[in-house]
Design a protein around this motif. Structure first.
Motif, short mmCIF file in Angstrom:
data_model
loop_
_atom_site.label_atom_id
_atom_site.label_comp_id
_atom_site.label_asym_id
_atom_site.label_seq_id
_atom_site.Cartn_x
_atom_site.Cartn_y
_atom_site.Cartn_z
N LEU A 1 0.83 -1.20 0.00
CA LEU A 1 0.00 0.00 0.00
C LEU A 1 0.87 1.25 0.00
O LEU A 1 1.81 1.37 0.80
N THR A 2 0.54 2.20 -0.89
CA THR A 2 1.25 3.47 -0.93
C THR A 2 0.31 4.56 -1.41
O THR A 2 -0.80 4.28 -1.87
N GLY A 3 0.73 5.80 -1.28
CA GLY A 3 -0.08 6.91 -1.75
C GLY A 3 0.65 8.23 -1.57
O GLY A 3 1.69 8.30 -0.91
N LEU A 4 0.11 9.27 -2.16
CA LEU A 4 0.72 10.60 -2.08
C LEU A 4 -0.21 11.56 -1.35
O LEU A 4 -1.42 11.49 -1.48
N SER A 5 0.38 12.45 -0.55
CA SER A 5 -0.35 13.50 0.16
C SER A 5 -1.49 12.90 0.99
O SER A 5 -1.25 12.16 1.93
N MET A 6 -2.75 13.17 0.65
CA MET A 6 -3.87 12.54 1.34
C MET A 6 -3.78 11.03 1.24
O MET A 6 -4.09 10.30 2.19
N GLY A 7 -3.34 10.54 0.09
CA GLY A 7 -3.15 9.10 -0.09
C GLY A 7 -2.02 8.57 0.77
O GLY A 7 -2.04 7.41 1.19
N GLY A 8 -1.00 9.40 1.03
CA GLY A 8 0.07 9.00 1.93
C GLY A 8 -0.41 8.88 3.35
O GLY A 8 -0.03 7.96 4.09
N PHE A 9 -1.27 9.82 3.77
CA PHE A 9 -1.90 9.73 5.09
C PHE A 9 -2.63 8.39 5.24
O PHE A 9 -2.48 7.69 6.24
N ALA A 10 -3.40 8.04 4.22
CA ALA A 10 -4.16 6.80 4.27
C ALA A 10 -3.25 5.58 4.24
O ALA A 10 -3.46 4.61 4.99
N ALA A 11 -2.24 5.61 3.38
CA ALA A 11 -1.37 4.44 3.24
C ALA A 11 -0.60 4.16 4.53
O ALA A 11 -0.48 3.00 4.96
N LEU A 12 -0.10 5.21 5.18
CA LEU A 12 0.63 5.01 6.43
C LEU A 12 -0.30 4.57 7.56
O LEU A 12 0.04 3.70 8.36
N PHE B 1 4.34 -0.88 3.49
CA PHE B 1 3.58 0.30 3.10
C PHE B 1 4.48 1.52 3.10
O PHE B 1 5.53 1.55 3.77
N THR B 2 4.09 2.54 2.33
CA THR B 2 4.89 3.75 2.22
C THR B 2 3.99 4.96 2.01
O THR B 2 2.81 4.83 1.66
N GLY B 3 4.58 6.15 2.16
CA GLY B 3 3.87 7.38 1.86
C GLY B 3 4.79 8.37 1.17
O GLY B 3 5.98 8.45 1.49
N LEU B 4 4.27 9.12 0.23
CA LEU B 4 5.01 10.18 -0.45
C LEU B 4 4.37 11.52 -0.10
O LEU B 4 3.16 11.68 -0.22
N SER B 5 5.18 12.47 0.38
CA SER B 5 4.69 13.82 0.70
C SER B 5 3.43 13.74 1.55
O SER B 5 2.44 14.42 1.29
N SER B 6 3.47 12.96 2.58
CA SER B 6 2.25 12.57 3.29
C SER B 6 1.73 13.64 4.24
O SER B 6 2.49 14.29 4.96
N ILE B 7 0.42 13.80 4.25
CA ILE B 7 -0.27 14.42 5.37
C ILE B 7 -0.07 13.49 6.56
O ILE B 7 -0.25 12.28 6.44
N THR B 8 0.34 14.03 7.71
CA THR B 8 0.63 13.18 8.86
C THR B 8 -0.42 13.27 9.96
O THR B 8 -0.41 12.48 10.90
N HIS B 9 -1.33 14.24 9.83
CA HIS B 9 -2.44 14.38 10.77
C HIS B 9 -3.64 14.89 9.99
O HIS B 9 -3.50 15.75 9.12
#
Length: 265
Positions: A138-149, A162-170
């Motif tokens: 599972l991976t995603g970017l920004s909002m998708g990074g928040f979800a993936a993590l 799993f990974t995140g790119l440029s993730s929203i963290t909260h």
């Protein structure tokens, strides 16, 4: 075998191109239909290929990775050059609520289970190159990074990494991007709102994970704080920073680091 869904359709092979397939499925968790784009590498003899779910960010949909990153063309090239092993890329919509659903339960929809259950089941049902034996990532970017993590930590029994790119963290960082008050909706449902708190909660069962962020990204400070907090909690992880901002120029390059990470798990 009977379908798990009331209705599910997949594109006709004679009209598919560039190794892409289209699935539309009626989801009880969405209270309606959801779209999934799927990249399947060339070759008819593949079985039990790894599945990588790629989540998009705000304003996007199931075709974002295709039309903004050309991920299918990149995969063909990376596989042909033996830089990556063959894998199936699964690209679902987030449910198309507002500017972005956050991939969490709210507004009488369970956008989380749409990803972790329905998307996986639909692809296994429609794509013979994968099965219940396939490794799932599972991976995603920004909002998708928040979800993936968050979901990668919460469902580590399902996701091998799993990974995140440029993730929203909260979740409260969503207000930087969307006009809807998703934070208030989420609080009403009492779901995890912090990636860090979620990782701490499931600390004992975490799969391997990494995340990265561009040095000119508006979320860089939040990602650095997240990394430092993980170190303080002694939670093993990989964190990288690269030149770049919060845009597709960054993501279409550094998605390779994620896919290569999955290849080597």
């Amino acid at each position: 075998m009977a379908s798990k869904f009331r209705t599910i359709t997949i594109s006709k092979p004679e009209y598919e191109s560039n190794n892409l397939r289209q699935i539309t499925v009626k989801s009880n968790h969405l209270k309606g239909r959801g779209d999934i784009s799927v990249y399947v590498p060339q070759g008819s003899n593949y079985k039990n290929l790894p599945m990588v779910i790629l989540l998009h960010g705000v304003y996007g949909s199931h075709n974002s990775w295709i039309h903004y990153a050309g991920i299918h063309f990149k995969m063909n090239k990376w596989i042909a050059e033996d830089k990556l092993k063959p894998m199936v890329l699964v690209m679902p919509s987030d449910g198309l609520w507002g500017d972005g659903s956050g991939y969490i339960p709210h507004s009488n929809n369970n956008f989380e289970k749409w990803i972790t259950e329905d998307t996986v089941d639909a692809v296994i049902e429609c794509v013979p190159q994968v099965s219940t034996q396939s490794d799932l990532f599972l991976t995603g970017l920004s909002m998708g990074g928040f979800a993936a993590l968050r979901l990668g930590a919460k469902y580590s029994n399902k996701f091998k990494a799993f990974t995140g790119l440029s993730s929203i963290t909260h979740l409260n960082q969503m207000k930087l991007f969307i006009e809807e008050n998703i934070y208030q909706l989420q609080q009403e449902n009492k779901q995890e709102e912090s990636v860090l708190e979620t990782l701490i909660k499931y600390k004992q069962t975490l799969s391997p994970f990494r995340f990265d962020c561009g040095t000119d990204d508006g979320l860089i400070n939040e990602n650095r704080k997240f990394h430092e907090a993980l170190e303080q909690e002694n939670i093993p992880h990989i964190y990288n920073e690269y030149l770049g901002a919060h845009n597709w120029k960054y993501w279409e390059v550094h998605i390779f680091n994620t896919l290569n990470f999955f290849n080597n798990i």
